[in-house]
Write a protein that holds these residues in place. Structure first.
Motif, PDB file in Angstrom:
ATOM      1  N   TYR A  83       0.841  -1.192   0.000  1.00 61.23           N
ATOM      2  CA  TYR A  83       0.000   0.000   0.000  1.00 61.23           C
ATOM      3  C   TYR A  83       0.877   1.244   0.000  1.00 61.23           C
ATOM      4  O   TYR A  83       2.053   1.210   0.355  1.00 61.23           O
ATOM      5  N   ALA A  84       0.264   2.358  -0.383  1.00 66.27           N
ATOM      6  CA  ALA A  84       0.884   3.685  -0.277  1.00 66.27           C
ATOM      7  C   ALA A  84      -0.141   4.589   0.388  1.00 66.27           C
ATOM      8  O   ALA A  84      -1.327   4.551   0.059  1.00 66.27           O
ATOM      9  N   GLN A  85       0.322   5.376   1.352  1.00 73.13           N
ATOM     10  CA  GLN A  85      -0.557   6.277   2.093  1.00 73.13           C
ATOM     11  C   GLN A  85       0.019   7.688   2.057  1.00 73.13           C
ATOM     12  O   GLN A  85       1.222   7.871   2.219  1.00 73.13           O
ATOM     13  N   LEU A  86      -0.836   8.663   1.838  1.00 74.14           N
ATOM     14  CA  LEU A  86      -0.446  10.071   1.854  1.00 74.14           C
ATOM     15  C   LEU A  86      -1.374  10.804   2.810  1.00 74.14           C
ATOM     16  O   LEU A  86      -2.595  10.671   2.727  1.00 74.14           O
ATOM     17  N   ILE A  87      -0.789  11.561   3.729  1.00 71.51           N
ATOM     18  CA  ILE A  87      -1.547  12.391   4.665  1.00 71.51           C
ATOM     19  C   ILE A  87      -1.246  13.851   4.341  1.00 71.51           C
ATOM     20  O   ILE A  87      -0.088  14.237   4.266  1.00 71.51           O
ATOM     21  N   HIS A  88      -2.278  14.651   4.138  1.00 75.14           N
ATOM     22  CA  HIS A  88      -2.123  16.088   3.874  1.00 75.14           C
ATOM     23  C   HIS A  88      -2.822  16.854   4.993  1.00 75.14           C
ATOM     24  O   HIS A  88      -4.003  16.628   5.265  1.00 75.14           O
ATOM     25  N   ARG A  89      -2.088  17.781   5.615  1.00 76.29           N
ATOM     26  CA  ARG A  89      -2.652  18.601   6.684  1.00 76.29           C
ATOM     27  C   ARG A  89      -2.895  20.011   6.156  1.00 76.29           C
ATOM     28  O   ARG A  89      -1.971  20.673   5.694  1.00 76.29           O
ATOM     29  N   ASN A  90      -4.138  20.457   6.221  1.00 70.73           N
ATOM     30  CA  ASN A  90      -4.514  21.758   5.663  1.00 70.73           C
ATOM     31  C   ASN A  90      -3.771  22.928   6.317  1.00 70.73           C
ATOM     32  O   ASN A  90      -3.335  23.847   5.635  1.00 70.73           O
ATOM     33  N   GLU A  91      -3.646  22.908   7.628  1.00 68.25           N
ATOM     34  CA  GLU A  91      -3.072  24.036   8.356  1.00 68.25           C
ATOM     35  C   GLU A  91      -1.635  24.345   7.946  1.00 68.25           C
ATOM     36  O   GLU A  91      -1.255  25.492   7.764  1.00 68.25           O
ATOM     37  N   THR A  92      -0.845  23.295   7.777  1.00 74.38           N
ATOM     38  CA  THR A  92       0.573  23.494   7.458  1.00 74.38           C
ATOM     39  C   THR A  92       0.898  23.226   5.999  1.00 74.38           C
ATOM     40  O   THR A  92       1.963  23.614   5.530  1.00 74.38           O
ATOM     41  N   GLY A  93       0.018  22.532   5.300  1.00 80.51           N
ATOM     42  CA  GLY A  93       0.314  22.120   3.938  1.00 80.51           C
ATOM     43  C   GLY A  93       1.282  20.948   3.889  1.00 80.51           C
ATOM     44  O   GLY A  93       1.662  20.491   2.816  1.00 80.51           O
ATOM     45  N   LYS A  94       1.660  20.460   5.053  1.00 76.98           N
ATOM     46  CA  LYS A  94       2.628  19.366   5.147  1.00 76.98           C
ATOM     47  C   LYS A  94       2.000  18.046   4.702  1.00 76.98           C
ATOM     48  O   LYS A  94       0.833  17.785   4.970  1.00 76.98           O
ATOM     49  N   GLU A  95       2.817  17.265   4.003  1.00 73.15           N
ATOM     50  CA  GLU A  95       2.379  15.937   3.578  1.00 73.15           C
ATOM     51  C   GLU A  95       3.355  14.895   4.104  1.00 73.15           C
ATOM     52  O   GLU A  95       4.560  15.136   4.142  1.00 73.15           O
TER      53      GLU A  95
END
Length: 124
Positions: free
Chosen positions: A50-62
């Motif tokens: 599997y591949a997982q990507l997490i994106h956080r709106n506040e920081t733009g960090k992935e």
């Protein structure tokens, strides 16, 4: 007599629509979970990775995670190794593994992250 056939047909349709049984092949694909803090993408591949990507709106960090996944049909769970837990929020830590219950409602497959907080990966 016609009413009997219509009733039986409706019951069969309802039973199929609410079936919780999911197969390994049906699980393969891309999923998305989203809330006000960001989103997560999860791609379950046929080879068990599997591949997982997490994106956080506040920081733009992935953040990304790669690993193996397995399906346990007895418990209807998808077991992920070394993923980011997104239960409660998108700020979850990287964990050694977790089991996500797989559900199928009206043909749509979801992986349950945190039902108390309405957190589901929904198949795209």
């Amino acid at each position: 007599m016609r009413l009997v056939f219509v009733t039986i047909g409706m019951l069969l349709l309802l039973a199929e629509a609410c079936s919780l049984h999911v197969t390994h092949d049906e699980l393969v694909g891309t999923y998305r979970a989203q809330n006000e803090e960001g989103y997560a993408l999860l791609a379950l591949k046929p080879d068990g990775t599997y591949a997982q990507l997490i994106h956080r709106n506040e920081t733009g960090k992935e953040q990304t995670a790669l690993g193996k996944w397995n399906y346990d049909p007895r418990f209807q769970t998808v077991d992920l190794q070394n993923d980011y837990s997104i239960a409660r929020n998108m700020l979850g830590p990287k964990v050694n593994g977790e089991s996500l219950p797989a559900e199928k409602w009206f043909g749509r497959i979801e992986l349950c992250c945190d039902p108390d907080n309405d957190c589901y990966y929904k198949k795209q």
